[in-house]
Design a protein around this motif. Sequence first.
Motif, PDB file in Angstrom:
ATOM      1  N   VAL A  70       9.596  14.906   2.271  1.00 62.62           N
ATOM      2  CA  VAL A  70       9.694  16.006   1.304  1.00 62.62           C
ATOM      3  C   VAL A  70       8.852  15.697   0.071  1.00 62.62           C
ATOM      4  O   VAL A  70       8.087  16.548  -0.414  1.00 62.62           O
ATOM      5  CB  VAL A  70      11.165  16.243   0.913  1.00 62.62           C
ATOM      6  N   ARG A  71       8.975  14.476  -0.442  1.00 61.35           N
ATOM      7  CA  ARG A  71       8.258  14.136  -1.669  1.00 61.35           C
ATOM      8  C   ARG A  71       6.745  14.162  -1.462  1.00 61.35           C
ATOM      9  O   ARG A  71       6.001  14.697  -2.304  1.00 61.35           O
ATOM     10  CB  ARG A  71       8.692  12.761  -2.166  1.00 61.35           C
ATOM     11  N   GLU A  72       6.258  13.602  -0.355  1.00 59.54           N
ATOM     12  CA  GLU A  72       4.814  13.592  -0.109  1.00 59.54           C
ATOM     13  C   GLU A  72       4.283  14.997   0.120  1.00 59.54           C
ATOM     14  O   GLU A  72       3.195  15.356  -0.367  1.00 59.54           O
ATOM     15  CB  GLU A  72       4.497  12.700   1.082  1.00 59.54           C
ATOM     16  N   ALA A  73       5.051  15.828   0.864  1.00 55.62           N
ATOM     17  CA  ALA A  73       4.596  17.201   1.112  1.00 55.62           C
ATOM     18  C   ALA A  73       4.518  17.984  -0.187  1.00 55.62           C
ATOM     19  O   ALA A  73       3.541  18.723  -0.430  1.00 55.62           O
ATOM     20  CB  ALA A  73       5.544  17.879   2.098  1.00 55.62           C
ATOM     21  N   LEU A  74       5.517  17.848  -1.056  1.00 56.95           N
ATOM     22  CA  LEU A  74       5.480  18.545  -2.346  1.00 56.95           C
ATOM     23  C   LEU A  74       4.367  18.008  -3.240  1.00 56.95           C
ATOM     24  O   LEU A  74       3.713  18.768  -3.968  1.00 56.95           O
ATOM     25  CB  LEU A  74       6.837  18.410  -3.035  1.00 56.95           C
ATOM     26  N   ALA A  75       4.153  16.691  -3.208  1.00 63.49           N
ATOM     27  CA  ALA A  75       3.067  16.123  -4.011  1.00 63.49           C
ATOM     28  C   ALA A  75       1.720  16.659  -3.559  1.00 63.49           C
ATOM     29  O   ALA A  75       0.842  16.970  -4.388  1.00 63.49           O
ATOM     30  CB  ALA A  75       3.101  14.598  -3.912  1.00 63.49           C
ATOM     31  N   ASN A  76       1.525  16.796  -2.237  1.00 64.82           N
ATOM     32  CA  ASN A  76       0.270  17.358  -1.732  1.00 64.82           C
ATOM     33  C   ASN A  76       0.107  18.809  -2.171  1.00 64.82           C
ATOM     34  O   ASN A  76      -1.001  19.248  -2.508  1.00 64.82           O
ATOM     35  CB  ASN A  76       0.234  17.258  -0.205  1.00 64.82           C
ATOM     36  N   CYS A  77       1.217  19.570  -2.169  1.00 66.22           N
ATOM     37  CA  CYS A  77       1.140  20.958  -2.634  1.00 66.22           C
ATOM     38  C   CYS A  77       0.746  21.009  -4.107  1.00 66.22           C
ATOM     39  O   CYS A  77      -0.079  21.835  -4.521  1.00 66.22           O
ATOM     40  CB  CYS A  77       2.484  21.662  -2.430  1.00 66.22           C
ATOM     41  N   ALA A  78       1.334  20.119  -4.918  1.00 68.26           N
ATOM     42  CA  ALA A  78       1.004  20.102  -6.347  1.00 68.26           C
ATOM     43  C   ALA A  78      -0.450  19.736  -6.580  1.00 68.26           C
ATOM     44  O   ALA A  78      -1.087  20.219  -7.516  1.00 68.26           O
ATOM     45  CB  ALA A  78       1.930  19.123  -7.068  1.00 68.26           C
ATOM     46  N   ARG A  79      -1.004  18.876  -5.707  1.00 67.61           N
ATOM     47  CA  ARG A  79      -2.399  18.459  -5.892  1.00 67.61           C
ATOM     48  C   ARG A  79      -3.374  19.527  -5.421  1.00 67.61           C
ATOM     49  O   ARG A  79      -4.345  19.861  -6.105  1.00 67.61           O
ATOM     50  CB  ARG A  79      -2.652  17.173  -5.120  1.00 67.61           C
ATOM     51  N   HIS A  80      -3.115  20.042  -4.231  1.00 66.73           N
ATOM     52  CA  HIS A  80      -4.105  20.896  -3.573  1.00 66.73           C
ATOM     53  C   HIS A  80      -3.809  22.387  -3.661  1.00 66.73           C
ATOM     54  O   HIS A  80      -4.702  23.205  -3.437  1.00 66.73           O
ATOM     55  CB  HIS A  80      -4.207  20.513  -2.087  1.00 66.73           C
ATOM     56  N   ALA A  81      -2.540  22.750  -3.940  1.00 67.15           N
ATOM     57  CA  ALA A  81      -2.180  24.177  -3.971  1.00 67.15           C
ATOM     58  C   ALA A  81      -1.160  24.419  -5.062  1.00 67.15           C
ATOM     59  O   ALA A  81      -0.077  24.952  -4.823  1.00 67.15           O
ATOM     60  CB  ALA A  81      -1.643  24.613  -2.607  1.00 67.15           C
ATOM     61  N   ALA A 128       0.833  -1.207   0.000  1.00 63.37           N
ATOM     62  CA  ALA A 128       0.000   0.000   0.000  1.00 63.37           C
ATOM     63  C   ALA A 128       0.864   1.251   0.000  1.00 63.37           C
ATOM     64  O   ALA A 128       0.581   2.224  -0.725  1.00 63.37           O
ATOM     65  CB  ALA A 128      -0.925  -0.013   1.223  1.00 63.37           C
ATOM     66  N   ARG A 129       1.925   1.250   0.815  1.00 58.65           N
ATOM     67  CA  ARG A 129       2.808   2.422   0.827  1.00 58.65           C
ATOM     68  C   ARG A 129       3.497   2.612  -0.516  1.00 58.65           C
ATOM     69  O   ARG A 129       3.651   3.728  -1.002  1.00 58.65           O
ATOM     70  CB  ARG A 129       3.842   2.266   1.938  1.00 58.65           C
ATOM     71  N   GLU A 130       3.932   1.492  -1.109  1.00 60.43           N
ATOM     72  CA  GLU A 130       4.614   1.593  -2.389  1.00 60.43           C
ATOM     73  C   GLU A 130       3.673   2.112  -3.476  1.00 60.43           C
ATOM     74  O   GLU A 130       4.053   2.963  -4.284  1.00 60.43           O
ATOM     75  CB  GLU A 130       5.172   0.230  -2.781  1.00 60.43           C
ATOM     76  N   LEU A 131       2.463   1.589  -3.479  1.00 60.60           N
ATOM     77  CA  LEU A 131       1.484   2.073  -4.469  1.00 60.60           C
ATOM     78  C   LEU A 131       1.210   3.561  -4.289  1.00 60.60           C
ATOM     79  O   LEU A 131       1.124   4.321  -5.250  1.00 60.60           O
ATOM     80  CB  LEU A 131       0.183   1.275  -4.344  1.00 60.60           C
ATOM     81  N   HIS A 132       1.090   3.973  -3.026  1.00 65.73           N
ATOM     82  CA  HIS A 132       0.795   5.382  -2.777  1.00 65.73           C
ATOM     83  C   HIS A 132       1.994   6.269  -3.096  1.00 65.73           C
ATOM     84  O   HIS A 132       1.866   7.295  -3.768  1.00 65.73           O
ATOM     85  CB  HIS A 132       0.385   5.581  -1.315  1.00 65.73           C
ATOM     86  N   ASP A 133       3.188   5.863  -2.617  1.00 62.83           N
ATOM     87  CA  ASP A 133       4.351   6.727  -2.748  1.00 62.83           C
ATOM     88  C   ASP A 133       4.850   6.842  -4.181  1.00 62.83           C
ATOM     89  O   ASP A 133       5.333   7.897  -4.587  1.00 62.83           O
ATOM     90  CB  ASP A 133       5.492   6.204  -1.865  1.00 62.83           C
ATOM     91  N   VAL A 134       4.755   5.742  -4.936  1.00 62.52           N
ATOM     92  CA  VAL A 134       5.345   5.736  -6.274  1.00 62.52           C
ATOM     93  C   VAL A 134       4.283   5.778  -7.363  1.00 62.52           C
ATOM     94  O   VAL A 134       4.188   6.735  -8.139  1.00 62.52           O
ATOM     95  CB  VAL A 134       6.248   4.496  -6.457  1.00 62.52           C
ATOM     96  N   VAL A 135       3.456   4.743  -7.410  1.00 67.55           N
ATOM     97  CA  VAL A 135       2.517   4.624  -8.523  1.00 67.55           C
ATOM     98  C   VAL A 135       1.482   5.736  -8.491  1.00 67.55           C
ATOM     99  O   VAL A 135       1.261   6.442  -9.494  1.00 67.55           O
ATOM    100  CB  VAL A 135       1.845   3.241  -8.500  1.00 67.55           C
ATOM    101  N   ALA A 136       0.811   5.912  -7.320  1.00 70.68           N
ATOM    102  CA  ALA A 136      -0.220   6.946  -7.247  1.00 70.68           C
ATOM    103  C   ALA A 136       0.369   8.328  -7.505  1.00 70.68           C
ATOM    104  O   ALA A 136      -0.268   9.185  -8.151  1.00 70.68           O
ATOM    105  CB  ALA A 136      -0.893   6.907  -5.880  1.00 70.68           C
ATOM    106  N   GLY A 137       1.595   8.561  -7.004  1.00 67.90           N
ATOM    107  CA  GLY A 137       2.224   9.860  -7.247  1.00 67.90           C
ATOM    108  C   GLY A 137       2.468  10.120  -8.715  1.00 67.90           C
ATOM    109  O   GLY A 137       2.201  11.219  -9.229  1.00 67.90           O
ATOM    110  N   GLY A 167      -6.194  11.179   2.576  1.00 68.49           N
ATOM    111  CA  GLY A 167      -5.450  11.432   3.804  1.00 68.49           C
ATOM    112  C   GLY A 167      -4.493  10.320   4.180  1.00 68.49           C
ATOM    113  O   GLY A 167      -3.850  10.370   5.229  1.00 68.49           O
ATOM    114  N   TRP A 168      -4.380   9.291   3.317  1.00 71.47           N
ATOM    115  CA  TRP A 168      -3.499   8.172   3.636  1.00 71.47           C
ATOM    116  C   TRP A 168      -2.036   8.576   3.620  1.00 71.47           C
ATOM    117  O   TRP A 168      -1.225   8.041   4.363  1.00 71.47           O
ATOM    118  CB  TRP A 168      -3.716   7.027   2.644  1.00 71.47           C
TER     119      TRP A 168
END
Length: 399
Positions: free
Chosen positions: A313-324, A204-213, A360-361
Amino acid sequence: MSEQAEPRPSGGYRRYRLVVDAVVVVAASALLAALGFGGSWRSFSVVSGDIAPWAPMLTAIPAAVFMLTKRRAPWLSLIGATIVFAIDLLTFGGIGPLLVLLDVLWLAAYQASARGRRGLLWGIGIASAALAGWAILLGETDLPLALVVGAQFGVIFATDYWWAVAMAQANELTELHRQRADDAAAAAERDRAAAVRHEREVMARELHDVVAGHVLAMAIRAEAALSTPPDADADRAALRAIRDAGIDAHAALRSMISVLRRGDGDALSTPSLADLPGILADARRAGLDVAFTSSAVVPPPAVAVEQAIVRVVREALANCARHANGAAVAVALDDGVDGVRVRVVSHGGAPAVSGYASTGWGLSMLRERVTALGGEFRAGPTDRGWVVEAIVPREVVAA
């Protein structure tokens, strides 16, 4: 030691065993009386004169009653059988009460606790000595013969006692091994379930961190291209970015499929601090205004700590790209006394993809990663935007 149930044979005898055993003892006593065998223990008798052959039946029948009550009240039945045997020993000397006493003694010893068994053993020794002493007091038996008689009774009762205890201990050992086997099977099942759960969490983490991103990055670049006037160069750059993201997502999926099918390989990506420039560049291409500051992290932290920092860093930047998308983002990496601190602060921007709903995962999995390493994690709104911050110890500390 807990009380145990008497082992029971199978078949029709099992249902009526108590009654059958009592009838057999009475019938055996009657047969011996009919054949003229009576007064087996005359040296202990206080009755003078001849004793009728059928007289032992007067004690055999009452003694047999205690065979019917031994399961419900083993200790009371043992006391009653002992009293009847003593009366018979001092009067008729029949064989029936002795058989009943041995039967009831066996069950009492089988079900007794360790303390109860010690009491029975002392009782057997005292009773054997008392029988030898009584024979001497009657004056009909010399000392050596009295000792032999007492020893004979001691051997008879001690053998009965030993047999019962041996059976009980064998059953206890069997039960102990069965319980250990059940515990081992339960532990193995828990380990298997934990391993399955761990693998599911890893995937699940791999799918979220890599594929979903990567997939969402493709959507963000496509949305950006569609929301601006047509431009050949910009559109081709967006297509190249979408292609690259698709290739990366495909490679990650192939890696995970290989692990799932063959059980070999490693589905986990292993980011390092050296990947940060590329991650920052991808964020800028996605439309973020990223500023990065860093103090030297010397010596390099543990691999797991390094991976956690990069993932934050990667998740925080990805969230910024999605939401802001279009937001100004400050990424700071500092090496402090309490560990490596990573802080990502953003403000401004707007959602990049319409209709996107966050689960929120990502943040919850980041929190799990950081706390598992003994660190601290927080994420939430600020006066001007949003902050994601983590402090990770240099060495891995189990939470």
